[in-house]
Design a protein around this motif. Structure first.
Motif, PDB file in Angstrom:
ATOM      1  N   PRO A 220       0.793  -1.241   0.000  1.00 39.21           N
ATOM      2  CA  PRO A 220       0.000   0.000   0.000  1.00 39.21           C
ATOM      3  C   PRO A 220       0.819   1.282   0.000  1.00 39.21           C
ATOM      4  N   ARG A 221       2.090   1.192   0.375  1.00 43.13           N
ATOM      5  CA  ARG A 221       2.910   2.403   0.424  1.00 43.13           C
ATOM      6  C   ARG A 221       3.209   2.952  -0.970  1.00 43.13           C
ATOM      7  N   PHE A 222       2.870   2.182  -2.022  1.00 36.38           N
ATOM      8  CA  PHE A 222       3.180   2.643  -3.370  1.00 36.38           C
ATOM      9  C   PHE A 222       2.478   3.961  -3.697  1.00 36.38           C
ATOM     10  N   VAL A 223       1.331   4.242  -3.026  1.00 33.84           N
ATOM     11  CA  VAL A 223       0.581   5.462  -3.353  1.00 33.84           C
ATOM     12  C   VAL A 223       1.334   6.727  -2.955  1.00 33.84           C
ATOM     13  N   PHE A 224       2.375   6.583  -2.137  1.00 37.59           N
ATOM     14  CA  PHE A 224       3.188   7.745  -1.773  1.00 37.59           C
ATOM     15  C   PHE A 224       4.592   7.652  -2.364  1.00 37.59           C
ATOM     16  N   ARG A 225       4.769   6.748  -3.358  1.00 37.88           N
ATOM     17  CA  ARG A 225       6.053   6.682  -4.047  1.00 37.88           C
ATOM     18  C   ARG A 225       6.278   8.010  -4.765  1.00 37.88           C
ATOM     19  N   GLY A 226       7.446   8.569  -4.590  1.00 32.60           N
ATOM     20  CA  GLY A 226       7.750   9.851  -5.216  1.00 32.60           C
ATOM     21  C   GLY A 226       7.206  11.052  -4.463  1.00 32.60           C
ATOM     22  N   TRP A 227       6.733  10.830  -3.169  1.00 34.69           N
ATOM     23  CA  TRP A 227       6.174  11.967  -2.426  1.00 34.69           C
ATOM     24  C   TRP A 227       7.225  13.058  -2.231  1.00 34.69           C
ATOM     25  N   LEU A 228       8.448  12.671  -1.846  1.00 33.17           N
ATOM     26  CA  LEU A 228       9.484  13.674  -1.589  1.00 33.17           C
ATOM     27  C   LEU A 228       9.811  14.489  -2.830  1.00 33.17           C
ATOM     28  N   PRO A 229      10.137  13.846  -3.982  1.00 34.59           N
ATOM     29  CA  PRO A 229      10.382  14.685  -5.161  1.00 34.59           C
ATOM     30  C   PRO A 229       9.143  15.452  -5.597  1.00 34.59           C
ATOM     31  N   ALA A 230       7.952  14.881  -5.355  1.00 31.70           N
ATOM     32  CA  ALA A 230       6.723  15.613  -5.684  1.00 31.70           C
ATOM     33  C   ALA A 230       6.618  16.861  -4.813  1.00 31.70           C
ATOM     34  N   TRP A 231       6.933  16.721  -3.517  1.00 33.42           N
ATOM     35  CA  TRP A 231       6.889  17.863  -2.596  1.00 33.42           C
ATOM     36  C   TRP A 231       7.980  18.873  -2.950  1.00 33.42           C
ATOM     37  N   VAL A 232       9.189  18.366  -3.206  1.00 29.76           N
ATOM     38  CA  VAL A 232      10.300  19.246  -3.558  1.00 29.76           C
ATOM     39  C   VAL A 232       9.998  19.994  -4.849  1.00 29.76           C
ATOM     40  N   ARG A 233       9.343  19.294  -5.797  1.00 31.28           N
ATOM     41  CA  ARG A 233       8.984  19.922  -7.066  1.00 31.28           C
ATOM     42  C   ARG A 233       7.810  20.877  -6.901  1.00 31.28           C
ATOM     43  N   LEU A 234       6.789  20.448  -6.164  1.00 31.67           N
ATOM     44  CA  LEU A 234       5.571  21.248  -6.066  1.00 31.67           C
ATOM     45  C   LEU A 234       5.770  22.508  -5.226  1.00 31.67           C
ATOM     46  N   GLN A 235       6.641  22.445  -4.223  1.00 30.11           N
ATOM     47  CA  GLN A 235       6.838  23.625  -3.381  1.00 30.11           C
ATOM     48  C   GLN A 235       7.350  24.825  -4.175  1.00 30.11           C
ATOM     49  N   PRO A 236       8.489  24.695  -4.858  1.00 34.51           N
ATOM     50  CA  PRO A 236       8.924  25.866  -5.632  1.00 34.51           C
ATOM     51  C   PRO A 236       7.962  26.217  -6.759  1.00 34.51           C
ATOM     52  N   THR A 237       7.329  25.192  -7.372  1.00 31.67           N
ATOM     53  CA  THR A 237       6.366  25.471  -8.434  1.00 31.67           C
ATOM     54  C   THR A 237       5.188  26.259  -7.894  1.00 31.67           C
ATOM     55  N   THR A 238       4.662  25.827  -6.735  1.00 27.77           N
ATOM     56  CA  THR A 238       3.530  26.521  -6.129  1.00 27.77           C
ATOM     57  C   THR A 238       3.910  27.938  -5.726  1.00 27.77           C
ATOM     58  N   VAL A 239       5.045  28.073  -5.053  1.00 25.85           N
ATOM     59  CA  VAL A 239       5.487  29.402  -4.615  1.00 25.85           C
ATOM     60  C   VAL A 239       5.711  30.320  -5.818  1.00 25.85           C
ATOM     61  N   LEU A 240       6.441  29.830  -6.821  1.00 24.41           N
ATOM     62  CA  LEU A 240       6.725  30.656  -7.991  1.00 24.41           C
ATOM     63  C   LEU A 240       5.442  31.007  -8.755  1.00 24.41           C
ATOM     64  N   THR A 241       4.543  30.032  -8.884  1.00 23.50           N
ATOM     65  CA  THR A 241       3.299  30.286  -9.618  1.00 23.50           C
ATOM     66  C   THR A 241       2.506  31.409  -8.967  1.00 23.50           C
ATOM     67  N   PHE A 242       2.316  31.323  -7.643  1.00 26.42           N
ATOM     68  CA  PHE A 242       1.509  32.347  -6.980  1.00 26.42           C
ATOM     69  C   PHE A 242       2.233  33.691  -6.888  1.00 26.42           C
ATOM     70  N   VAL A 243       3.548  33.659  -6.703  1.00 24.96           N
ATOM     71  CA  VAL A 243       4.300  34.919  -6.680  1.00 24.96           C
ATOM     72  C   VAL A 243       4.238  35.582  -8.056  1.00 24.96           C
TER      73      VAL A 243
END
Length: 284
Positions: free
Chosen positions: A245-268
């Motif tokens: 069942p842990r497969f659903v969070f595979r790639g969570w860290l790179p997803a978070w690392v990717r989404l954080q700057p993307t989210t911040v940059l998008t809204f800024v």
């Protein structure tokens, strides 16, 4: 938080495209981890650099831009429109539930509009992780569009639309909706409506969105990257049997690392574009 002004419908797509151009290598790493089963973000990055060099980190950039100018343009434009429709003209601001509903509905619209570009993007990003004889070899997003329609038929552009729409709905509700909520809280606490406020609100929104969207994101990537016929139930059953069942969070860290700057940059970027529109209009 005061009721939002009306701005050109395309600003969200432009802001998202600007942000995605910068953070594309992180998105590439996330997709390759999800599609190929690379054990870590570092391993996936090393594999890309070893096989394709630094330029390989921008594989699929044309599809990324096409995706943002379809998916993000629609979701941002629809979100702002729905917020106005859900809020009475004499109300000060939409409620949290109204923001969530507007985010979910507009996300679904964006997911459907951007699905063809998403199919091409996932394939272009995951190509080097496939055996040489099974690679798609799209030169750019338009080449991919032509080849998919020619070789697999127009229906192939709808591959994975179910989990993609679900994921987009969850993303929009948890990202755009929570950004407005966090921004409203910060403004209510006395913080100025500036880059610092936008950055903090978007950072919090990015963490919420990553966690909420991870399961649908993993399943979507695997279905879109498949060359044969598959469906969400088959993908889930197979992954549960081989990875647990842990497969659903595979790639969570790179997803978070990717989404954080993307989210911040998008809204800024979006807030700066809106400020530029206000200046052009002669508004404060």
């Amino acid at each position: 938080m005061p009721k939002s002004k009306q701005y050109p419908f395309y600003l969200g797509g432009v802001a998202a495209a600007m942000a995605a151009s910068i953070t594309h290598p992180l998105d590439l790493t996330k997709v390759r981890m999800q599609a190929s089963g690379d054990p870590s973000m570092l391993h996936s990055l090393q594999s890309t650099l070893r096989t394709a060099g630094v330029g390989g980190l921008w594989d699929g950039i044309s599809a990324t831009l096409l995706r943002q100018m379809t998916y993000s343009l629609v979701r941002f434009a629809a979100y702002e429109d729905l917020k106005r429709r859900f809020t009475p003209t004499d109300a000060a601001a939409p409620s949290t539930s109204q923001l969530a509903l507007a985010g979910a509905l507009s996300g679904a619209m964006g997911g459907m509009a951007g699905n063809p570009a998403d199919v091409i993007l996932v394939r272009m990003q995951g190509d080097l992780a496939r055996p040489v004889g099974q690679r798609y070899g799209y030169a750019n997003c338009f080449d991919g569009l032509v080849k998919i329609v020619r070789d697999e038929g127009p229906k192939a552009l709808a591959r994975g639309w179910g989990p993609n729409v679900i994921r987009a709905s969850l993303m929009n509700a948890s990202q755009l909706g929570s950004y407005d909520v966090f921004k409203g809280m910060l403004l209510g606490a006395g913080m100025k409506d500036d880059v610092r406020c936008h950055s903090i609100a978007s950072f919090a929104a990015g963490t919420v969105a990553t966690t909420v969207c991870s399961p649908a994101d993993v399943i979507k990537s695997r279905i879109m990257n498949a060359s044969g016929s598959t469906n969400p139930l088959t993908a889930i059953t197979s992954a549960l049997a081989t990875e647990g069942p842990r497969f659903v969070f595979r790639g969570w860290l790179p997803a978070w690392v990717r989404l954080q700057p993307t989210t911040v940059l998008t809204f800024v970027f979006l807030e700066r574009l809106r400020a530029a529109v206000d200046t052009a209009r002669g508004e404060p």
